[in-house]
Scaffold this motif. Structure first.
Motif, PDB file in Angstrom:
ATOM      1  N   LEU A 138       0.832  -1.199   0.000  1.00 42.04           N
ATOM      2  CA  LEU A 138       0.000   0.000   0.000  1.00 42.04           C
ATOM      3  C   LEU A 138       0.870   1.254   0.000  1.00 42.04           C
ATOM      4  N   LEU A 139       1.938   1.248   0.792  1.00 40.30           N
ATOM      5  CA  LEU A 139       2.850   2.393   0.800  1.00 40.30           C
ATOM      6  C   LEU A 139       3.456   2.603  -0.582  1.00 40.30           C
ATOM      7  N   PHE A 140       3.844   1.514  -1.243  1.00 37.69           N
ATOM      8  CA  PHE A 140       4.408   1.635  -2.588  1.00 37.69           C
ATOM      9  C   PHE A 140       3.377   2.182  -3.575  1.00 37.69           C
ATOM     10  N   LEU A 141       2.107   1.805  -3.404  1.00 33.84           N
ATOM     11  CA  LEU A 141       1.055   2.348  -4.267  1.00 33.84           C
ATOM     12  C   LEU A 141       0.922   3.850  -4.065  1.00 33.84           C
ATOM     13  N   TYR A 142       0.916   4.282  -2.811  1.00 34.08           N
ATOM     14  CA  TYR A 142       0.870   5.723  -2.537  1.00 34.08           C
ATOM     15  C   TYR A 142       2.046   6.430  -3.206  1.00 34.08           C
ATOM     16  N   LEU A 143       3.246   5.875  -3.048  1.00 32.36           N
ATOM     17  CA  LEU A 143       4.431   6.497  -3.635  1.00 32.36           C
ATOM     18  C   LEU A 143       4.350   6.494  -5.164  1.00 32.36           C
ATOM     19  N   GLY A 144       3.751   5.449  -5.728  1.00 34.53           N
ATOM     20  CA  GLY A 144       3.555   5.403  -7.168  1.00 34.53           C
ATOM     21  C   GLY A 144       2.633   6.506  -7.653  1.00 34.53           C
ATOM     22  N   VAL A 145       1.537   6.738  -6.926  1.00 30.34           N
ATOM     23  CA  VAL A 145       0.610   7.819  -7.278  1.00 30.34           C
ATOM     24  C   VAL A 145       1.325   9.169  -7.202  1.00 30.34           C
ATOM     25  N   ILE A 146       2.079   9.380  -6.129  1.00 29.23           N
ATOM     26  CA  ILE A 146       2.817  10.646  -5.973  1.00 29.23           C
ATOM     27  C   ILE A 146       3.829  10.806  -7.108  1.00 29.23           C
ATOM     28  N   GLY A 147       4.560   9.741  -7.417  1.00 28.25           N
ATOM     29  CA  GLY A 147       5.556   9.810  -8.479  1.00 28.25           C
ATOM     30  C   GLY A 147       4.952  10.102  -9.840  1.00 28.25           C
ATOM     31  N   LEU A 164      -5.773   6.857 -12.197  1.00 30.48           N
ATOM     32  CA  LEU A 164      -6.065   5.504 -12.685  1.00 30.48           C
ATOM     33  C   LEU A 164      -5.350   4.456 -11.844  1.00 30.48           C
ATOM     34  N   LEU A 165      -4.092   4.731 -11.482  1.00 31.46           N
ATOM     35  CA  LEU A 165      -3.363   3.812 -10.605  1.00 31.46           C
ATOM     36  C   LEU A 165      -4.055   3.703  -9.250  1.00 31.46           C
ATOM     37  N   ALA A 166      -4.540   4.830  -8.730  1.00 35.18           N
ATOM     38  CA  ALA A 166      -5.230   4.821  -7.440  1.00 35.18           C
ATOM     39  C   ALA A 166      -6.482   3.943  -7.490  1.00 35.18           C
ATOM     40  N   ILE A 167      -7.214   4.036  -8.587  1.00 35.48           N
ATOM     41  CA  ILE A 167      -8.444   3.244  -8.723  1.00 35.48           C
ATOM     42  C   ILE A 167      -8.124   1.754  -8.806  1.00 35.48           C
ATOM     43  N   VAL A 168      -7.109   1.395  -9.593  1.00 41.82           N
ATOM     44  CA  VAL A 168      -6.716  -0.006  -9.723  1.00 41.82           C
ATOM     45  C   VAL A 168      -6.264  -0.563  -8.371  1.00 41.82           C
ATOM     46  N   GLY A 169      -5.562   0.261  -7.601  1.00 36.32           N
ATOM     47  CA  GLY A 169      -5.029  -0.181  -6.317  1.00 36.32           C
ATOM     48  C   GLY A 169      -6.065  -0.445  -5.248  1.00 36.32           C
ATOM     49  N   VAL A 170      -7.311  -0.026  -5.478  1.00 38.16           N
ATOM     50  CA  VAL A 170      -8.377  -0.264  -4.489  1.00 38.16           C
ATOM     51  C   VAL A 170      -8.545  -1.753  -4.219  1.00 38.16           C
ATOM     52  N   ALA A 171      -8.209  -2.591  -5.198  1.00 30.72           N
ATOM     53  CA  ALA A 171      -8.338  -4.045  -5.025  1.00 30.72           C
ATOM     54  C   ALA A 171      -7.496  -4.560  -3.862  1.00 30.72           C
ATOM     55  N   LEU A 172      -6.467  -3.802  -3.478  1.00 31.27           N
ATOM     56  CA  LEU A 172      -5.607  -4.237  -2.374  1.00 31.27           C
ATOM     57  C   LEU A 172      -6.271  -4.047  -1.014  1.00 31.27           C
ATOM     58  N   LEU A 173      -7.207  -3.111  -0.898  1.00 31.00           N
ATOM     59  CA  LEU A 173      -7.755  -2.766   0.412  1.00 31.00           C
ATOM     60  C   LEU A 173      -8.446  -3.937   1.107  1.00 31.00           C
ATOM     61  N   PRO A 174      -9.333  -4.669   0.451  1.00 35.55           N
ATOM     62  CA  PRO A 174      -9.925  -5.832   1.144  1.00 35.55           C
ATOM     63  C   PRO A 174      -8.906  -6.915   1.460  1.00 35.55           C
ATOM     64  N   VAL A 175      -7.852  -7.013   0.663  1.00 29.47           N
ATOM     65  CA  VAL A 175      -6.808  -8.001   0.952  1.00 29.47           C
ATOM     66  C   VAL A 175      -6.119  -7.640   2.271  1.00 29.47           C
ATOM     67  N   ILE A 176      -5.821  -6.345   2.456  1.00 26.26           N
ATOM     68  CA  ILE A 176      -5.221  -5.907   3.717  1.00 26.26           C
ATOM     69  C   ILE A 176      -6.179  -6.170   4.873  1.00 26.26           C
ATOM     70  N   ARG A 177      -7.425  -5.802   4.677  1.00 28.17           N
ATOM     71  CA  ARG A 177      -8.423  -5.917   5.750  1.00 28.17           C
ATOM     72  C   ARG A 177      -8.601  -7.358   6.206  1.00 28.17           C
ATOM     73  N   TYR A 178      -8.653  -8.305   5.276  1.00 33.11           N
ATOM     74  CA  TYR A 178      -8.967  -9.694   5.635  1.00 33.11           C
ATOM     75  C   TYR A 178      -7.748 -10.605   5.610  1.00 33.11           C
ATOM     76  N   SER A 179      -6.543 -10.042   5.492  1.00 32.51           N
ATOM     77  CA  SER A 179      -5.340 -10.872   5.378  1.00 32.51           C
ATOM     78  C   SER A 179      -5.137 -11.762   6.598  1.00 32.51           C
ATOM     79  N   VAL A 180      -5.477 -11.262   7.786  1.00 37.06           N
ATOM     80  CA  VAL A 180      -5.264 -12.070   8.993  1.00 37.06           C
ATOM     81  C   VAL A 180      -6.282 -13.204   9.098  1.00 37.06           C
ATOM     82  N   GLU A 181      -7.362 -13.125   8.334  1.00 34.19           N
ATOM     83  CA  GLU A 181      -8.368 -14.184   8.337  1.00 34.19           C
ATOM     84  C   GLU A 181      -8.137 -15.182   7.201  1.00 34.19           C
ATOM     85  N   TRP A 182      -7.581 -14.708   6.093  1.00 32.56           N
ATOM     86  CA  TRP A 182      -7.386 -15.580   4.928  1.00 32.56           C
ATOM     87  C   TRP A 182      -6.121 -16.422   5.023  1.00 32.56           C
TER      88      TRP A 182
END
Length: 249
Positions: A138-147, A164-182
Motif C-alpha cells: 500500500l505504501l508503494f502504491l501511494y508512492l507510485g501515485v505521488i511519483g 487511474l493507478l489509485a483506482i486499480v489499487g483499491v483491489a488491495l484494500l480488502p486483501v489488507i483488511r482480511y489478510s489475517v483471516e485468509w
C-alpha cells in the motif's frame, strides 16, 4: 436549486474553494491536535497496562488509528480520482492528489509503529507477515501515485494517470483488511469493531476513540491545506490569485 447541491457547485470554483480551505483548515488542525493530545495523555497516564503486553501495548493507540486512516485515505483518494476521470472535475483531481502524501505518511507511521511493537512481541522488527507485507505494498502504491503525478509537466494529464493507478489499487484494500483471516498470520486478529462486540476492554477504549477522531480532523486540515496550495499553483496568473497575493503582501 437545492442549497446543498448549490454549495457543492460553488465549492468547485477555485476562488471559492480557496476561501473555504483557508477558513477551515486551521480549525481542523486545531481540533485534531486537541483531540489527539487528550488521547495521548489518556493512553500514557490513564489507562492501565495490558495484562499480556504490558506498556508496549500503548503504542497501539497510534498504530491502530494510523492503520485505519491508511486504508480510509486511499479509498477516498480513489473516489476523488474516479469522479475526476468520469466528470473531469479539476477540484477532484486536486483533492485526490492531495490525499496521496497524507495517506503515505499514515501508512509509514503504521509500519513504523507496528515494527516497534513487533520487536518485543514477536522478537523481530519485521516479518513477511501477510498484513505487514500488504501494508508495505500500500505504501508503494501511494508512492507510485505521488511519483506519477509529479512525473510530467502537464498536471492534469499526470493527475489522470495517477488517478487511474489509485483506482486499480483499491483491489488491495480488502486483501489488507482480511489478510489475517485468509492466511496464517503473526498479526493479531481484529480486537476493535466500530459495529459489533469488541474484545478490547472498555476501560482501555476511550483514548483510542479520541485518537481515531483526532486523526480524522488532522487529515481534513492537511487535505484542505495541500489542496489549497495545489489549487493556487494551478491557478497562478489568474486575476483572483494576483489579487490575493497583493492582499497578503
Amino acid at each position: 436549486m437545492n442549497p446543498v447541491i448549490r454549495w457543492f457547485h460553488l465549492l468547485g470554483s477555485p476562488p471559492y474553494f480557496d476561501r473555504f480551505a483557508a477558513r477551515w483548515a486551521p480549525w481542523c488542525y486545531l481540533a485534531g491536535v486537541l483531540l489527539m493530545a487528550v488521547g495521548t495523555w489518556q493512553a500514557l497516564f490513564v489507562v492501565p497496562a495490558d495484562y499480556q503486553q504490558g506498556d508496549s501495548a500503548r503504542i497501539l493507540y497510534i498504530h491502530v488509528p494510523s492503520a485505519w486512516m491508511s486504508l480510509a485515505v486511499y479509498a477516498l483518494m480513489a473516489v476523488y480520482a474516479g469522479v475526476a476521470l468520469v466528470w473531469r472535475i479539476k477540484l477532484c483531481e486536486i483533492l485526490a492528489m492531495a490525499c496521496a502524501p497524507i495517506g503515505a505518511a499514515f501508512t509509514a507511521i503504521t509500519l513504523a509503529t507496528g515494527s516497534i511493537w513487533g520487536k518485543p512481541m514477536w522478537g523481530t522488527w519485521w516479518d513477511w507477515d501477510p498484513r505487514l507485507t500488504t501494508e508495505l505494498i500500500l505504501l508503494f502504491l501511494y508512492l507510485g501515485v505521488i511519483g506519477l503525478y509529479h512525473a510530467g509537466d502537464d498536471r492534469r494529464a499526470s493527475a489522470r494517470a495517477a488517478g487511474l493507478l489509485a483506482i486499480v489499487g483499491v483491489a488491495l484494500l480488502p486483501v489488507i483488511r482480511y489478510s489475517v483471516e485468509w492466511w496464517d498470520s503473526l498479526h493479531q486478529g481484529q480486537t476493535v469493531r466500530v459495529f459489533g462486540q469488541s474484545s478490547l476492554d472498555p476501560s482501555m477504549a476511550a483514548p483510542l476513540w479520541w485518537m481515531v477522531v483526532g486523526t480524522k480532523f488532522w487529515f481534513a486540515g492537511s487535505l484542505l491545506a495541500r489542496a489549497r496550495a495545489d489549487n493556487l499553483r494551478r491557478e497562478a496568473g489568474r486575476d483572483w490569485v494576483r489579487k490575493l497575493a497583493e492582499e497578503s503582501a
